[in-house]
Motif scaffolding. Structure first.
Motif, PDB file in Angstrom:
ATOM      1  N   ALA A 137       0.828  -1.205   0.000  1.00  0.00           N
ATOM      2  CA  ALA A 137       0.000   0.000   0.000  1.00  0.00           C
ATOM      3  C   ALA A 137       0.866   1.259   0.000  1.00  0.00           C
ATOM      4  N   GLN A 138       1.969   1.226   0.736  1.00  0.00           N
ATOM      5  CA  GLN A 138       2.864   2.383   0.778  1.00  0.00           C
ATOM      6  C   GLN A 138       3.543   2.609  -0.559  1.00  0.00           C
ATOM      7  N   GLN A 139       3.885   1.513  -1.243  1.00  0.00           N
ATOM      8  CA  GLN A 139       4.635   1.619  -2.492  1.00  0.00           C
ATOM      9  C   GLN A 139       3.742   1.837  -3.706  1.00  0.00           C
ATOM     10  N   ARG A 140       2.559   1.183  -3.702  1.00  0.00           N
ATOM     11  CA  ARG A 140       1.725   1.195  -4.908  1.00  0.00           C
ATOM     12  C   ARG A 140       0.366   1.821  -4.674  1.00  0.00           C
ATOM     13  N   GLY A 141       0.060   2.199  -3.437  1.00  0.00           N
ATOM     14  CA  GLY A 141      -1.216   2.837  -3.142  1.00  0.00           C
ATOM     15  C   GLY A 141      -2.392   1.962  -3.508  1.00  0.00           C
ATOM     16  N   SER A 142      -3.386   2.543  -4.153  1.00  0.00           N
ATOM     17  CA  SER A 142      -4.612   1.815  -4.482  1.00  0.00           C
ATOM     18  C   SER A 142      -4.459   0.890  -5.683  1.00  0.00           C
ATOM     19  N   GLU A 143      -3.265   0.843  -6.272  1.00  0.00           N
ATOM     20  CA  GLU A 143      -3.006  -0.186  -7.271  1.00  0.00           C
ATOM     21  C   GLU A 143      -2.776  -1.531  -6.593  1.00  0.00           C
ATOM     22  N   ALA A 144      -2.324  -1.493  -5.343  1.00  0.00           N
ATOM     23  CA  ALA A 144      -2.112  -2.735  -4.591  1.00  0.00           C
ATOM     24  C   ALA A 144      -3.453  -3.341  -4.192  1.00  0.00           C
ATOM     25  N   PHE A 145      -4.302  -2.513  -3.627  1.00  0.00           N
ATOM     26  CA  PHE A 145      -5.667  -2.935  -3.309  1.00  0.00           C
ATOM     27  C   PHE A 145      -6.524  -1.695  -3.133  1.00  0.00           C
ATOM     28  N   LEU A 146      -7.811  -1.863  -3.350  1.00  0.00           N
ATOM     29  CA  LEU A 146      -8.738  -0.745  -3.288  1.00  0.00           C
ATOM     30  C   LEU A 146      -8.666  -0.091  -1.916  1.00  0.00           C
ATOM     31  N   GLY A 147      -8.467   1.228  -1.888  1.00  0.00           N
ATOM     32  CA  GLY A 147      -8.336   1.955  -0.627  1.00  0.00           C
ATOM     33  C   GLY A 147      -6.955   1.892  -0.030  1.00  0.00           C
ATOM     34  N   GLY A 148      -6.007   1.279  -0.738  1.00  0.00           N
ATOM     35  CA  GLY A 148      -4.663   1.107  -0.195  1.00  0.00           C
ATOM     36  C   GLY A 148      -3.947   2.417   0.073  1.00  0.00           C
ATOM     37  N   GLU A 149      -4.071   3.365  -0.851  1.00  0.00           N
ATOM     38  CA  GLU A 149      -3.395   4.659  -0.660  1.00  0.00           C
ATOM     39  C   GLU A 149      -3.918   5.366   0.574  1.00  0.00           C
ATOM     40  N   GLN A 150      -5.223   5.385   0.741  1.00  0.00           N
ATOM     41  CA  GLN A 150      -5.831   6.054   1.890  1.00  0.00           C
ATOM     42  C   GLN A 150      -5.501   5.326   3.197  1.00  0.00           C
ATOM     43  N   LEU A 151      -5.430   4.003   3.132  1.00  0.00           N
ATOM     44  CA  LEU A 151      -5.071   3.250   4.334  1.00  0.00           C
ATOM     45  C   LEU A 151      -3.630   3.522   4.740  1.00  0.00           C
ATOM     46  N   ALA A 152      -2.743   3.640   3.757  1.00  0.00           N
ATOM     47  CA  ALA A 152      -1.345   3.940   4.056  1.00  0.00           C
ATOM     48  C   ALA A 152      -1.217   5.286   4.757  1.00  0.00           C
ATOM     49  N   VAL A 153      -1.996   6.270   4.312  1.00  0.00           N
ATOM     50  CA  VAL A 153      -1.972   7.583   4.950  1.00  0.00           C
ATOM     51  C   VAL A 153      -2.512   7.491   6.374  1.00  0.00           C
ATOM     52  N   ALA A 154      -3.638   6.790   6.541  1.00  0.00           N
ATOM     53  CA  ALA A 154      -4.252   6.674   7.865  1.00  0.00           C
ATOM     54  C   ALA A 154      -3.340   5.949   8.845  1.00  0.00           C
ATOM     55  N   SER A 155      -2.631   4.924   8.367  1.00  0.00           N
ATOM     56  CA  SER A 155      -1.782   4.146   9.270  1.00  0.00           C
ATOM     57  C   SER A 155      -0.499   4.873   9.642  1.00  0.00           C
ATOM     58  N   ALA A 156      -0.174   5.943   8.920  1.00  0.00           N
ATOM     59  CA  ALA A 156       1.046   6.704   9.212  1.00  0.00           C
ATOM     60  C   ALA A 156       0.835   7.740  10.308  1.00  0.00           C
ATOM     61  N   THR A 157      -0.416   7.957  10.696  1.00  0.00           N
ATOM     62  CA  THR A 157      -0.720   8.932  11.743  1.00  0.00           C
ATOM     63  C   THR A 157      -1.550   8.272  12.834  1.00  0.00           C
ATOM     64  N   LYS A 158      -1.462   8.777  14.034  1.00  0.00           N
ATOM     65  CA  LYS A 158      -2.240   8.223  15.133  1.00  0.00           C
ATOM     66  C   LYS A 158      -3.696   8.680  15.002  1.00  0.00           C
ATOM     67  N   PRO A 159      -4.640   7.761  15.170  1.00  0.00           N
ATOM     68  CA  PRO A 159      -6.047   8.136  14.995  1.00  0.00           C
ATOM     69  C   PRO A 159      -6.545   9.000  16.147  1.00  0.00           C
ATOM     70  N   GLU A 160      -7.550   9.799  15.861  1.00  0.00           N
ATOM     71  CA  GLU A 160      -8.122  10.637  16.912  1.00  0.00           C
ATOM     72  C   GLU A 160      -8.938   9.815  17.894  1.00  0.00           C
ATOM     73  N   VAL A 161      -9.539   8.711  17.420  1.00  0.00           N
ATOM     74  CA  VAL A 161     -10.322   7.833  18.290  1.00  0.00           C
ATOM     75  C   VAL A 161      -9.861   6.403  18.088  1.00  0.00           C
ATOM     76  N   ARG A 162     -10.149   5.554  19.076  1.00  0.00           N
ATOM     77  CA  ARG A 162      -9.781   4.136  19.016  1.00  0.00           C
ATOM     78  C   ARG A 162     -10.931   3.304  19.551  1.00  0.00           C
ATOM     79  N   ARG A 163     -11.118   2.113  18.967  1.00  0.00           N
ATOM     80  CA  ARG A 163     -12.096   1.163  19.512  1.00  0.00           C
ATOM     81  C   ARG A 163     -11.496   0.506  20.739  1.00  0.00           C
ATOM     82  N   VAL A 164     -12.259   0.485  21.820  1.00  0.00           N
ATOM     83  CA  VAL A 164     -11.765  -0.043  23.085  1.00  0.00           C
ATOM     84  C   VAL A 164     -12.827  -0.922  23.733  1.00  0.00           C
ATOM     85  N   GLY A 165     -12.392  -1.727  24.684  1.00  0.00           N
ATOM     86  CA  GLY A 165     -13.297  -2.473  25.539  1.00  0.00           C
ATOM     87  C   GLY A 165     -13.654  -1.652  26.764  1.00  0.00           C
ATOM     88  N   LEU A 166     -14.852  -1.883  27.294  1.00  0.00           N
ATOM     89  CA  LEU A 166     -15.341  -1.115  28.441  1.00  0.00           C
ATOM     90  C   LEU A 166     -16.051  -2.052  29.410  1.00  0.00           C
TER      91      LEU A 166
END
Length: 413
Positions: free
Chosen positions: A299-328
């Motif tokens: 995904a980092q090298q080929r973006g969405s040519e690797a898989f659909l949404g790959g480019e956007q996922l690579a960007v999202a995974s490079a930064t810490k998310p504002e929210v996280r799924r957690v157990g409660l």
């Protein structure tokens, strides 16, 4: 009235957030699964669920009793509403690799994995099971609530591949699907399988077999409860034969949607439409473990040519998310349900997150939930408060799963 009673019994989120209701004229017109007669025989309280008639619970015992029986022995679930299909053709690997985050190249014959469909924005369209069969096809199981959306998605991209002269075919299956889950599941199923030893079938592996005399079944050692168990795809004409054989004795009881939901929540497993949807990325949802290192690099090298949404996922995974799924965990009061606001311990006027699923855990006798919190408030052990019917109750961020997983990791791979 019955539906309200069931909601009070467990306070599970899906019964409030999704269009599931007792049989009305519309619900009565919903599809019957091949096991419908079995549900009525056992006194199933039927609801419309994703266009199908399925039982919330059965006459004997109720949701809590069904839940505990599955945990202690074994339970049989009708999951025929799930969409099953085969992906065939010489270029099937390319299609599955492009449309999911699965590391298709790493899947050995007979091996399965949990994966995700992403949209063009790198957000979750659906979760699914991908199996590389020993036969020349992939076997996919997708969620019933997303069936139309995913079928249109698959058909579109299969058409794109075919227009490029690539050999891919989709075969949507008309088959029953049942899940046998619990510590005694293998013991019971082994009586009906002579093609191979179930002890040789490891978690997330599968193969075709004759089951209790019914040919062309597919057994996959997986499930939605955090326990050892199997999903069994059966030709519709043989479904009742297999189900009756599995229920022939005290070890296995039929289990409805109510206990299925509380079991999966104790196991920390997501429900599409509640805990994940097209507003969430795999990073926020804590599902990046479904994306292998190799796929992330692609995904980092080929973006969405690797898989659909790959480019956007690579960007999202490079930064810490504002929210996280957690157990409660709830420390007092009733269970927090879907949509309940979560506040910091010192209360305040602004929520720090929201509950997406919640119920009273029959195994722990304690409220459990999952949801999304601001990253700054998401560490395990962080005190929180749930707003329930205008009052705030103490809780704490907890590790998931709430119960240790008991998947069968032995067997041949």
């Amino acid at each position: 009235p019955v539906f309200a009673m069931l909601s009070r019994a467990l306070r599970c989120a899906p019964w409030r957030s999704s269009p599931r209701r007792l049989l009305s004229a519309k619900a009565a017109a919903a599809r019957r699964t091949p096991l419908f007669d079995l549900h009525t025989e056992f006194g199933g309280r039927m609801v419309e669920f994703a266009g199908h008639q399925l039982p919330v619970q059965y006459a004997a015992g109720g949701i809590v009793a069904e839940h505990k029986h599955a945990r202690e022995s074994a339970g049989l679930f009708d999951v025929s509403h799930m969409q099953q299909l085969r992906v065939c053709g010489v270029n099937r690997d390319s299609l599955v690799s492009f449309l999911t985050v699965a590391d298709v190249a790493a899947l050995a014959p007979g091996q399965a994995c949990l994966s995700l469909f992403l949209n063009g924005q790198g957000r979750i369209m659906d979760d699914l099971i991908v199996s590389r069969c020993r036969e020349p096809h992939f076997y996919l199981v997708t969620n019933a609530g997303c069936a139309e959306k995913i079928q249109a998605h698959l058909d579109h991209w299969a058409g794109v591949f075919q227009a490029r002269a690539l050999d891919v075919r989709l075969e949507y299956m008309d088959a029953a699907l049942m899940a046998l889950q619990g510590p005694r599941a293998a013991e019971v199923l082994a009586k009906g399988v002579i093609d191979f030893k179930l002890a040789d079938l490891a978690f997330m592996h599968g193969r075709y077999a004759t089951v209790f005399g019914v040919q062309d079944c597919r057994i996959t050692r997986c499930g939605y409860t955090g326990m050892d168990g199997f999903e069994i795809s059966v030709p519709p004409q043989g479904a009742m034969t297999v189900a009756r054989a599995l229920l022939d004795g005290p070890l296995v009881k039929p289990i409805g949607l109510g206990a299925r939901d509380s079991l999966r929540l104790e196991a920390g497993l997501c429900l599409y439409g509640n805990d994940i949807d097209e507003t969430r990325t795999p990073v926020e949802a804590g599902l990046m473990w479904t994306v292998s290192k190799r796929r992330r690099q692609e995904a980092q090298q080929r973006g969405s040519e690797a898989f659909l949404g790959g480019e956007q996922l690579a960007v999202a995974s490079a930064t810490k998310p504002e929210v996280r799924r957690v157990g409660l965990l709830g420390l007092e009061g009733p269970p927090a349900r879907h949509g309940a606001a979560v506040f910091a311990e010192n209360d305040g006027d602004e929520p720090i997150g929201v509950v997406t699923s919640g119920c009273m855990s029959p195994s722990l006798n304690q409220p459990v939930a999952m949801g999304y919190l601001r990253r700054a408030n998401s560490a395990v052990g962080t005190p929180v408060r749930f707003e329930i019917r205008g009052k705030r109750y103490r809780g704490v961020v907890a590790k998931m799963p709430f119960l240790p997983a008991t998947y069968y990791t032995g067997g041949l791979r």
